[in-house]
Every structure is written in C-alpha cells, then in structure tokens.
Design a protein around this motif. Structure first.
Motif, PDB file in Angstrom:
ATOM      1  N   PHE A 202     -15.871  21.479-143.302  1.00  0.00           N
ATOM      2  CA  PHE A 202     -15.410  20.150-142.879  1.00  0.00           C
ATOM      3  C   PHE A 202     -15.340  20.015-141.350  1.00  0.00           C
ATOM      4  O   PHE A 202     -14.870  20.915-140.658  1.00  0.00           O
TER       5      PHE A 202
ATOM      6  N   THR B 166     -15.363  18.444-153.567  1.00  0.00           N
ATOM      7  CA  THR B 166     -14.744  19.768-153.558  1.00  0.00           C
ATOM      8  C   THR B 166     -14.028  20.029-154.879  1.00  0.00           C
ATOM      9  O   THR B 166     -14.172  21.103-155.480  1.00  0.00           O
TER      10      THR B 166
ATOM     11  N   THR C 285     -13.312  28.499-153.316  1.00  0.00           N
ATOM     12  CA  THR C 285     -14.106  27.273-153.215  1.00  0.00           C
ATOM     13  C   THR C 285     -13.537  26.336-152.164  1.00  0.00           C
ATOM     14  O   THR C 285     -14.274  25.765-151.353  1.00  0.00           O
ATOM     15  N   VAL C 286     -12.216  26.172-152.163  1.00  0.00           N
ATOM     16  CA  VAL C 286     -11.575  25.314-151.174  1.00  0.00           C
ATOM     17  C   VAL C 286     -11.814  25.844-149.763  1.00  0.00           C
ATOM     18  O   VAL C 286     -12.058  25.072-148.827  1.00  0.00           O
TER      19      VAL C 286
ATOM     20  N   PHE D 187     -15.329  24.748-148.485  1.00  0.00           N
ATOM     21  CA  PHE D 187     -15.432  23.344-148.079  1.00  0.00           C
ATOM     22  C   PHE D 187     -14.534  23.045-146.879  1.00  0.00           C
ATOM     23  O   PHE D 187     -14.891  22.242-146.014  1.00  0.00           O
ATOM     24  N   TRP D 188     -13.389  23.711-146.806  1.00  0.00           N
ATOM     25  CA  TRP D 188     -12.498  23.537-145.666  1.00  0.00           C
ATOM     26  C   TRP D 188     -13.163  24.077-144.403  1.00  0.00           C
ATOM     27  O   TRP D 188     -13.085  23.475-143.331  1.00  0.00           O
TER      28      TRP D 188
ATOM     29  N   PHE E 241     -16.469  20.783-157.692  1.00  0.00           N
ATOM     30  CA  PHE E 241     -17.008  22.141-157.654  1.00  0.00           C
ATOM     31  C   PHE E 241     -15.947  23.167-158.027  1.00  0.00           C
ATOM     32  O   PHE E 241     -16.256  24.193-158.645  1.00  0.00           O
ATOM     33  N   VAL E 242     -14.684  22.910-157.672  1.00  0.00           N
ATOM     34  CA  VAL E 242     -13.607  23.792-158.112  1.00  0.00           C
ATOM     35  C   VAL E 242     -13.555  23.809-159.640  1.00  0.00           C
ATOM     36  O   VAL E 242     -13.482  24.875-160.269  1.00  0.00           O
TER      37      VAL E 242
ATOM     38  N   PHE F 176     -15.563  13.585-149.887  1.00  0.00           N
ATOM     39  CA  PHE F 176     -15.750  15.010-149.610  1.00  0.00           C
ATOM     40  C   PHE F 176     -14.725  15.817-150.412  1.00  0.00           C
ATOM     41  O   PHE F 176     -15.064  16.851-151.006  1.00  0.00           O
ATOM     42  N   ILE F 177     -13.480  15.347-150.459  1.00  0.00           N
ATOM     43  CA  ILE F 177     -12.436  16.029-151.225  1.00  0.00           C
ATOM     44  C   ILE F 177     -12.752  15.988-152.718  1.00  0.00           C
ATOM     45  O   ILE F 177     -12.598  16.984-153.437  1.00  0.00           O
TER      46      ILE F 177
ATOM     47  N   VAL G 128     -21.262  19.086-143.826  1.00  0.00           N
ATOM     48  CA  VAL G 128     -21.615  19.382-145.205  1.00  0.00           C
ATOM     49  C   VAL G 128     -22.753  20.405-145.269  1.00  0.00           C
ATOM     50  O   VAL G 128     -22.890  21.133-146.251  1.00  0.00           O
TER      51      VAL G 128
END
Length: 334
Positions: free
Chosen positions: A272, A12, A264-265, A268-269, A15-16, A8-9, A275
């Motif tokens: 979490f 992320t 972006t982070v 996703f954060w 995508f960043v 998952f990280i 998804v």
C-alpha cells in the motif's frame, strides 16, 4: 472514505478468505495419497472438503472480478505479465475440480488412484505458485512507464520467490492436516495430528527464513505495521505448533488460520498504496490511484458489494454449519 482505499481493503479481505479456506483445501489434497491407506480412507479425506472446495474457489473468482472492475490497469498488468504462472494456477485448479468429479465415476483401483494423484498434483502446484506470485508482488517485477510487464516467466523465479512458494506449501499442508484432525475420527485423526507435527517442524524455520529474506529483499519493513504483522505471522505459527503439542488441535487450526491472515495482510500492507512494484523505476509502480477505475464506477461497485457480500457470507457460513460434523466411513454412500 476514499473508495480506492476501500476497494484495496476489500480485495485484501477476499484474498485472506481465499487463502484461509482454500489453504486447507490444498493441504488436504496434497496429503490425500499419503494419509489414505485404502480407497475408503481416501474417500473420507475427500469428503471432508467435498461440500466446500468449489465454494472456497469463489473467493478467488470474486477477488479477480473486483480487481478487474476496481483496478483494471492492475488486472491487465498482472494477468499479462504473470500469464504463464496464472495459467498454471488455473490449470491446477481445473484438474483438481475434474478429479473430484471423475474419481468416483469408476470403481477401478487404477482409475481412482490416478485421479487421487491428479488431486495431489493440482493442489501442490497451486500451493507453491501462490507463494511465488505473492512474493513477486513484494519484490517487484519489471514494469515500464506504460504499465506493461517487460520481463519473462523466469524473471518470476528467484531464491526469494521459491522460498515464498515453499512457505505457502508448508503452511497450507499444516492447515490441511489440522483440518483433517478436526473432521475425521480414530486412526485417521491421529495420523493427521502426527503429520501436522512433522510439517510444523519444517514450516516454522522456513517462515522465519522468509521473514528474514523479506527484510533484505523488499521494502515491506519500511511500513512498521506491515513488518509487525509479518513477524506476528511467525509467532502465531509457533503458537499453533505449541497448541498442537498439547493436543489442542482446534486452537492450533484457528491460530494457524491467524498466521495465514497476518501473512496476507502484511503483504498488502507492505504494498500500500501500490498494487504492483516496478523493479525498473519506483515511479512506474502501479498504485490504487493510477490503476483504478473512475470514481463513479467505484461508487456503483460499492453499492452492489454492500448488498451481495453479506448474502454470500451468510450462505457460505450456513454450508459450513450444515456439514460441521466429522466424516467417518459410515458416512460414505456406496
């Protein structure tokens, strides 16, 4: 470490990288017909991203491949539910690529001007659609107990997601204008700085509006870290505008890149460990566990990634180093 969390990280991070690198690509493409007063100037604009645009898109391909292998249920639900939206994204990326390759094959002004506007259109669509897609992930979409998307294309459109699309459009345009100010010289660089200042005046209130709507439309702020990160993206955007005002355009570009990273982070954060969020029933949301591949598959993928990812990063970093100089009309080959 839990391999589900690790992947998952990693997705992320992919995508960043994609939004940071392809962000200025999109911005340059959108600004192309407006900053380039003649064919030579437009060629200069295109040449600033010429060595990089196709490599930057590899980040998206890698992210999609990682989703498919690590979280197949996420991939299946996302690509089936967002089929038309993602088709439009792929269409826009394809016509951009074709335009870059075809533009110089004929010296006719009509031919080249047509492809310039194709580059603009492909870049514009991509920049908007990514914002719509990302905000839909935060807002939630109709997913049933079988992990199937049961909505329509128009369920993806709402005032919140449209503001999301406008946000990515403006931030990417700002990113592209700053990039051009660093990669061109003379009058072109000055015009890039001026248009960047104008974009910032619109981008800042739109980003702050999106942050406010996110507070009311999603549960992102239930995670303190995600909320702080999202607010931080607005702060760094303001700092980028301040740096630009003092003509520290290099720092402005870096700081706006941090804006993209933090935004972006935060998405996703905020998701979490989910998804994809089901707007029908929270228990039907896809998570990094119910959407993942087997532990053995994740283990094999991790070994391969540890070998290949550093190689790709070194190679792409090398290309940016080789083409680090500013582009001028003297660099054009006739």
């Amino acid at each position: 470490m839990d391999l589900n969390i690790l992947w998952f990280i990693l997705i992320t991070v992919l995508f960043v990288g994609f939004f940071f690198l392809e962000g200025f690509d999109f911005g340059v493409g959108i600004l192309l017909p407006f900053l380039g007063k003649n064919d030579q100037e437009r060629r200069v604009v295109i040449n600033t991203i010429g060595p990089h645009w196709d490599g930057n898109e590899v980040w998206l391909i890698t992210a999609g491949g990682a989703m498919f292998a690590a979280f197949p249920n996420w991939y299946a639900t996302l690509f089936s539910g967002f089929f038309l939206a993602l088709f439009l994204v792929l269409f826009s990326l394809i016509i951009r690529g074709v335009a870059f390759e075809f533009r110089s094959s004929d010296p006719s002004p009509l031919w080249r001007n047509t492809w310039d506007w194709v580059i603009f259109t492909g870049s514009l669509l991509s920049a908007i659609l990514w914002g719509v897609a990302v905000t839909n992930l935060l807002k939630g979409v109709p997913i049933n107990a079988e992990m199937q998307y049961v909505g329509t294309f128009f369920d993806l459109l709402s005032p919140y997601t449209i503001i999301g699309g406008l946000t990515t459009l403006l931030v990417f345009m700002f990113h592209g204008a700053l990039f051009l100010s660093l990669k061109t010289t003379g009058d072109m660089a000055e015009r890039s700085l001026k248009i960047a200042q104008r974009i910032a005046l619109v981008a800042i209130p739109v980003v702050l509006l999106l942050a406010g709507l996110t507070y009311y439309q999603t549960d992102l702020f239930a995670s303190l870290g995600a909320g702080i990160t999202l607010i931080g993206s607005g702060v760094t955007l303001i700092l980028a505008a301040v740096f630009l005002k003092t003509r520290k355009n290099g720092w402005a570009f870096v700081t706006n890149g941090v804006t993209i990273l933090l935004f972006t982070v935060s998405v996703f954060w905020g998701l979490f460990p989910r998804v994809m969020i089901s707007s029908l029933n929270a228990n039907w949301s896809l998570t990094i566990y119910n959407a993942s591949s087997s532990p053995y598959t994740l283990k094999i993928m991790t070994i391969v990634a540890m070998i290949m990812v550093p190689i790709v990063l070194i190679y792409q970093g090398w290309t940016y180093w080789v083409f680090r100089n500013r582009v001028t009309e003297k660099n054009l080959h006739y």
